[in-house]
Design an enzyme around this catalytic site. Structure first.
Site, PDB file in Angstrom:
ATOM      1  N   THR A 159       9.280  64.265  60.189  1.00 44.87           N
ATOM      2  CA  THR A 159       9.388  62.851  59.817  1.00 44.87           C
ATOM      3  C   THR A 159       8.648  62.718  58.493  1.00 44.87           C
ATOM      4  OG1 THR A 159       7.369  62.181  60.966  1.00 44.87           O
ATOM      5  CG2 THR A 159       9.405  62.038  62.239  1.00 44.87           C
ATOM      6  N   HIS A 160       9.126  61.864  57.646  1.00 41.48           N
ATOM      7  CA  HIS A 160       8.519  61.668  56.317  1.00 41.48           C
ATOM      8  C   HIS A 160       8.352  62.980  55.568  1.00 41.48           C
ATOM      9  CE1 HIS A 160       7.498  57.692  57.897  1.00 41.48           C
ATOM     10  NE2 HIS A 160       7.045  58.322  58.959  1.00 41.48           N
ATOM     11  N   SER A 280      20.491  81.707  39.319  1.00 45.53           N
ATOM     12  CA  SER A 280      20.114  81.068  38.063  1.00 45.53           C
ATOM     13  C   SER A 280      20.552  81.981  36.927  1.00 45.53           C
ATOM     14  CB  SER A 280      18.597  80.870  38.019  1.00 45.53           C
ATOM     15  OG  SER A 280      18.170  80.731  36.666  1.00 45.53           O
ATOM     16  N   ASN A 288      19.630  79.746  45.259  1.00 41.82           N
ATOM     17  CA  ASN A 288      19.630  78.281  45.310  1.00 41.82           C
ATOM     18  C   ASN A 288      20.654  77.727  46.301  1.00 41.82           C
ATOM     19  OD1 ASN A 288      17.641  78.027  43.310  1.00 41.82           O
ATOM     20  ND2 ASN A 288      19.170  78.207  41.683  1.00 41.82           N
ATOM     21  N   GLN A 325      49.334  49.720  44.034  1.00 44.65           N
ATOM     22  CA  GLN A 325      49.732  51.057  43.573  1.00 44.65           C
ATOM     23  C   GLN A 325      48.504  51.953  43.373  1.00 44.65           C
ATOM     24  OE1 GLN A 325      52.940  51.573  40.673  1.00 44.65           O
ATOM     25  NE2 GLN A 325      51.460  52.480  39.279  1.00 44.65           N
ATOM     26  N   LYS A 328      46.493  54.754  46.154  1.00 41.06           N
ATOM     27  CA  LYS A 328      46.791  56.118  46.603  1.00 41.06           C
ATOM     28  C   LYS A 328      45.876  57.182  46.006  1.00 41.06           C
ATOM     29  CE  LYS A 328      51.030  54.892  46.004  1.00 41.06           C
ATOM     30  NZ  LYS A 328      50.799  53.453  46.336  1.00 41.06           N
TER      31      LYS A 328
HETATM   32  N1  ARG Z   1      54.871  52.259  42.824  1.00 37.80           N
HETATM   33  C1  ARG Z   1      54.515  51.179  43.679  1.00 37.80           C
HETATM   34  C2  ARG Z   1      53.306  51.497  44.502  1.00 37.80           C
HETATM   35  O1  ARG Z   1      52.909  52.605  44.571  1.00 37.80           O
HETATM   36  C3  ARG Z   1      55.612  50.839  44.635  1.00 37.80           C
HETATM   37  C4  ARG Z   1      56.625  50.024  43.993  1.00 37.80           C
HETATM   38  C5  ARG Z   1      56.599  48.623  44.342  1.00 37.80           C
HETATM   39  N2  ARG Z   1      56.752  48.006  43.108  1.00 37.80           N
HETATM   40  C6  ARG Z   1      57.186  46.786  42.907  1.00 37.80           C
HETATM   41  N3  ARG Z   1      57.326  46.412  41.715  1.00 37.80           N
HETATM   42  N4  ARG Z   1      57.457  45.981  43.887  1.00 37.80           N
HETATM   43  O2  ARG Z   1      52.711  50.630  45.094  1.00 37.80           O
END
Ligand code: ARG
Length: 441
Positions: A159-160, A280, A288, A325, A328
């Site tokens: 601890t600590h 190193s 390391n 968009q 992702k």
């Molecule tokens: N490329 C877009 C996306 O990844 C999907 C297209 C939808 N685009 C639109 N103009 N309604 O979300």
């Protein structure tokens, strides 16, 4: 390259896109990764169109065969998706038109890229959940093997950043890693639940008047049901948010475990195998903990991704917005990043060992048995606060003489006013085992 060729534009849209705007706004560099999901989703949609009487069997068969062939053709380099498309969905449809001709114009019947991308993402996330579960399981198995190899090793719990109490290696690895990962894994079941509904049929935001059989497409893709509400189906990303939260929490747990190993290594209680130790470029003696420092550092990226995703979604009204968009790249980075870190921790578990002798020396030097001696007095009937003060005074006296509790023998204990039988309480190994027994070990 010219945006005017795009099949997602009409006279009402207002002519060709500025090529620089198109090149900047296209999601193809990111969402080409969804090609397989996109084709799978389109095949299911075609089946829904056929079931709804919107395609003949021959038309559906032509479209399905072409769509099913595309991922392998792209993988082999036989087909290169057109770079001047707005996204993977348009690139696939353009290719389909070249491949099968006018019938390709029917594939988007009753569908929008909005329900299409929502579907692709859910399929990708479902696969990601499976890959995460498998990689968590691999770490848990490696942790179990590490625990078996170190079954009897006693080490200090801290601890600590100071030696606190003697504990057993299996208890440490479970507490520092395995149990937290099991909780994270259980959360993934919640992600699966939020992935259960198919977005196909949500259309752009209001569904469709056409008799597309969305029950057929939902079933073909392994979803539980078609959308119950089109606005929600195409605009919500809660499943991805939860998934990225799980990635962030996994990252946090892997980082916390890494911090433990780094500290144990810096105290000389752990030996890192050459397979994972960093060197190193200047100091020839270094070994390391680079793997653990990188995993700890990656945890910061996971937290950043979670915040990026939340901020992307915050303030958006219901329905689709192009902002979505940008989800992702964040989702992919979070899942890829944490799967890699899990794999690195799996590798590390075969490549570091606790050193029993240095652990014992640290336990002695840190007076880790002080609480055990105190509890020995309590077991003999003394009030805890009195025992606590008595042992504290003994520790102070020993340290004043440059010594440690574990260096006392039975006579010295007696001279200090303790029952000499309490010598048993000064053995860190017995202390660790007595404590572990309380937790079924
Ligand atoms: N490329 C877009 C996306 O990844 C999907 C297209 C939808 N685009 C639109 N103009 N309604 O979300």
């Amino acid at each position: 390259m010219s945006g005017s060729k795009s099949i997602a534009r009409t006279a009402a849209t207002g002519g060709a896109l500025d090529p620089d705007f198109l090149a900047w706004s296209t999601s193809l560099p990111i969402d080409r990764r969804l090609l397989e999901e996109d084709c799978r989703g389109s095949v299911a949609h075609v089946q829904g169109l056929r079931a709804g009487g919107l395609l003949t069997d021959a038309e559906a068969d032509t479209l399905i065969a072409a769509l099913q062939s595309l991922p392998a053709k792209v993988a082999s380099g036989e087909v290169v998706l057109q770079a001047d498309e707005e996204d993977v969905h348009m690139a696939v449809e353009s290719w389909l038109r070249q491949e099968v001709g006018d019938v390709a114009g029917k594939v988007h019947t009753g569908r929008s890229r909005n329900d299409q991308v929502a579907t692709d993402l859910k399929l990708w996330c479902r696969d990601a959940v499976g890959r995460l579960e498998a990689q968590i399981d691999a770490v848990l198995t490696a942790a179990q093997a590490w625990a078996s190899r170190h079954e009897d090793v006693v080490l200090p719990a801290y601890t600590h950043r100071q030696v606190a109490i003697p504990t057993m290696a299996p208890l440490w690895i479970e507490g520092a890693l395995s149990i937290a990962l099991q909780r994270d894994r259980a959360l993934l079941a919640g992600v699966r639940q939020e992935l259960a509904e198919s977005p196909l049929g949500g259309g752009a935001v209001g569904g469709t008047t056409l008799p597309v059989d969305t029950g057929v497409s939902s079933k073909a893709l392994g979803f539980d049901s078609p959308p119950g509400n089109p606005l929600d189906a195409i605009g919500q990303r809660d499943h991805a948010l939860l998934l990225v939260f799980v990635c962030a929490r996994l990252g946090l747990h892997l980082g916390r475990f890494s911090a433990d190993v780094i500290e144990l290594a810096s105290d000389g209680l752990v030996k890192l195998g050459g397979a994972i130790a960093g060197g190193s470029s200047m100091m020839p003696h270094k070994r390391n903990p680079d793997l653990f420092e990188l995993v700890r550092g990656q945890s910061a990226l996971r937290q950043g991704e979670l915040v990026q995703l939340m901020v992307t979604f915050q303030g958006l009204g219901a329905g689709y917005h192009r902002d979505l968009q940008q989800d992702k790249q964040v989702i992919f980075a979070a899942v890829d990043g944490v799967i890699d870190c899990l794999r690195m921790i799996e590798i590390s578990l075969a490549n570091f060992e606790l050193l029993p002798e240095p652990c014992l020396r640290a336990l002695v030097a840190g007076d880790a048995v002080a609480t055990d001696l105190c509890e020995g007095l309590v077991a003999g009937g003394m009030a805890f606060r009195d025992a606590y003060g008595k042992v504290g005074a003994l520790v102070a006296a020993q340290r004043g003489a440059g010594k440690r509790l574990a260096e006392l023998d039975a006579d010295a204990l007696k001279d200090a006013g303790f029952d000499p039988a309490l010598i048993d309480r000064l053995d860190p190994v017995r202390a660790a085992k007595r404590r572990a027994a309380r937790f079924g070990r």
